[in-house]
Scaffold this motif. Structure first.
Motif, short mmCIF file in Angstrom:
data_model
loop_
_atom_site.label_atom_id
_atom_site.label_comp_id
_atom_site.label_asym_id
_atom_site.label_seq_id
_atom_site.Cartn_x
_atom_site.Cartn_y
_atom_site.Cartn_z
N UNK A 141 0.38 -1.18 0.33
CA UNK A 141 0.12 -0.34 0.28
C UNK A 141 0.91 1.15 -0.45
N UNK A 142 1.21 2.17 -0.89
CA UNK A 142 1.49 3.15 -0.90
C UNK A 142 0.74 4.54 -0.30
N UNK A 143 0.85 5.04 0.55
CA UNK A 143 0.31 6.04 1.05
C UNK A 143 1.23 7.68 0.84
N UNK A 144 0.37 8.60 0.14
CA UNK A 144 1.05 10.07 -0.14
C UNK A 144 1.10 10.67 1.51
N UNK A 145 1.71 10.96 1.63
CA UNK A 145 0.84 12.29 3.07
C UNK A 145 1.54 13.25 2.21
N UNK A 146 0.65 15.05 2.84
CA UNK A 146 0.88 15.76 3.02
C UNK A 146 0.56 16.07 1.08
N UNK A 147 -0.57 15.96 0.68
CA UNK A 147 -1.52 15.98 -0.05
C UNK A 147 -2.13 17.62 -0.59
N UNK A 164 -1.63 2.15 -12.19
CA UNK A 164 -1.27 1.23 -13.98
C UNK A 164 -0.51 -0.01 -13.11
N UNK A 165 -0.12 -0.33 -12.22
CA UNK A 165 0.28 -1.48 -12.39
C UNK A 165 -0.36 -2.34 -11.24
N UNK A 166 -1.78 -1.54 -11.02
CA UNK A 166 -2.65 -2.21 -9.76
C UNK A 166 -1.53 -2.06 -8.20
N UNK A 167 -1.12 -1.09 -7.80
CA UNK A 167 -0.77 -0.68 -7.21
C UNK A 167 -2.50 -0.16 -6.09
N UNK A 168 -1.88 0.12 -4.59
CA UNK A 168 -2.93 0.49 -3.99
C UNK A 168 -2.44 1.81 -3.65
N UNK A 169 -3.20 2.97 -4.01
CA UNK A 169 -2.81 4.25 -3.62
C UNK A 169 -3.83 4.94 -2.47
N UNK A 170 -2.98 5.66 -1.25
CA UNK A 170 -4.24 6.51 -0.83
C UNK A 170 -3.34 7.97 -0.06
N UNK A 171 -3.68 8.43 -1.17
CA UNK A 171 -3.88 9.79 -0.76
C UNK A 171 -3.99 10.63 0.84
N UNK A 172 -3.23 11.23 1.50
CA UNK A 172 -3.46 11.58 2.94
C UNK A 172 -2.91 12.89 2.91
N UNK A 173 -4.01 14.15 3.78
CA UNK A 173 -3.05 14.86 3.86
C UNK A 173 -3.19 14.73 5.65
N UNK A 174 -2.27 14.78 6.68
CA UNK A 174 -1.65 14.64 7.67
C UNK A 174 -2.67 16.55 8.36
N UNK A 175 -2.21 16.79 8.15
CA UNK A 175 -2.44 18.58 7.87
C UNK A 175 -4.28 18.51 7.84
N UNK A 177 -5.95 16.42 7.78
CA UNK A 177 -6.76 15.10 8.55
C UNK A 177 -8.20 14.54 7.31
N UNK A 178 -7.15 14.50 5.96
CA UNK A 178 -8.23 14.32 4.98
C UNK A 178 -7.33 12.63 4.39
N UNK A 179 -8.20 11.57 3.91
CA UNK A 179 -7.16 10.21 3.59
C UNK A 179 -7.73 9.34 4.67
N UNK A 180 -7.28 9.42 6.06
CA UNK A 180 -7.88 8.87 6.42
C UNK A 180 -8.09 7.34 7.26
N UNK A 181 -9.88 7.55 7.10
CA UNK A 181 -10.98 7.28 7.10
C UNK A 181 -10.32 6.33 6.08
N UNK A 182 -10.13 6.09 4.78
CA UNK A 182 -9.47 5.29 3.46
C UNK A 182 -8.71 4.49 4.16
#
Length: 321
Positions: A141-147, A164-175, A177-182
């Motif tokens: 799982x790839x988590x991209x923070x600071x979105x 495109x490679x089928x990786x599970x990507x989760x876009x997050x902003x800890x600042x 607080x978005x993407x945390x529920x996903x």
């Protein structure tokens, strides 16, 4: 059956290692009791690697019943691991005799945390982690923070390759607080190890998942992109919604372990459909004539940046050898 020694009863207990700090371990037994533990020269392990005990290991303890606030115990054996997150030690910086460091054991998912900005998003690091996940058959799982700092969409553009490679990507902003529920839904019911560069916000994200400040973070604002978390040990925490997460120390570089120059090609999933068409079954996809993988790169069927990562990794493994 317990045995009597000096009037103190010793009992056999099974449990899971939930924290490692130097030569001290915290182990939670199947009833939820936590013991402060150590190993001894007679401690047995069913694993072949050099790291005797890691967070996530199932172990057997011998403990003495006492009135201490936290009971103490000795780890007498370590069960066989079904998976592990490990890396090669940089012996120039670390005087340990162990060449391989096991960071986490018995995990289901490898959560690679990167940042959209400061530190910059590193494709090479992502590719190293994906190779390792393939080798250990871990779900990545790839988590991209600071979105919130990705104003021009650069990070999302880069991550299209991995989508495109089928990786599970989760876009997050800890600042924000978005993407945390996903992310919480992705982690539910699994044991997930978080790893990545220092400063990407692993500990901050885990605190948000937990709903409380359990892990230390830097005092510098995450918004500035200059925060560096202070994790110096590996620790496992239970999520309120189910599942467990392991926070690991930030890294400078993730050095691959257990992967040779000969088998590296099997861990680039987009190579696999083309490999049977290579003129040589042992094709390294570098200089051999009739290489279907290089043809696929030239025709755009394989992304050139991924092929470049493969060549760089191949060179680094040669240097390690």
């Amino acid at each position: 059956m317990g045995t009597k020694s000096s009037g103190v009863e010793e009992k056999a207990v099974s449990g899971m290692v939930v924290e490692v700090a130097g030569a001290s371990y915290l182990v939670e037994d199947d009833g939820g009791v936590v013991y402060r533990c150590r190993t001894v020269s007679a401690t047995r392990s069913a694993n072949d690697d050099e790291s005797l005990v890691a967070v996530g290991d199932r172990v057997e303890l011998r403990h003495s019943v006492s009135g201490k606030e936290m009971p103490e115990a000795v780890i007498v054996s370590v069960e066989k691991r079904r998976s592990q997150l490990c890396r090669k030690r940089d012996l120039r910086r670390n005087r340990s005799r162990e060449k391989i460091q096991v960071i986490a054991a018995n995990i289901d998912q490898l959560v690679v945390v990167v940042s959209a900005f400061e530190p910059p998003l590193s494709q090479r690091l992502i590719d190293r982690y994906l190779v390792f996940a393939e080798s250990e058959q871990l779900h990545p799982v790839i988590v991209v923070n600071k979105m919130d700092l990705d104003e021009d969409g650069t990070a999302k553009g880069v991550m299209q390759l991995y989508e495109g490679l089928g990786c599970h990507i989760c876009y997050v902003s800890a600042c924000e607080r978005t993407g945390i529920d996903e992310l919480r839904d992705i982690l539910a019911g699994s044991v997930s190890a978080f790893s990545g560069h220092s400063g990407v916000g692993k500990s901050t994200i885990i605190n948000l998942l937990l709903g409380e400040e359990r892990l230390k973070t830097s005092e510098t604002s995450i918004k500035t992109g200059k925060g560096v978390h202070t994790t110096s040990r590996s620790v496992m925490l239970a999520l309120p919604s189910g599942g467990r997460v392991i926070d690991t120390p930030g890294i400078r570089e993730f050095s691959l372990s257990g992967i040779s120059r000969e088998n590296l090609r099997f861990y680039f999933s987009e190579f696999l459909p083309f490999m049977p068409e290579c003129a040589f079954s042992s094709c390294s996809h570098t200089v051999e004539p009739g290489c279907a993988v290089r043809d696929a790169v030239e025709s755009g069927l394989i992304q050139p940046s991924r092929y470049e990562s493969y060549l760089l990794l191949l060179e680094s493994l040669e240097e390690d050898d």
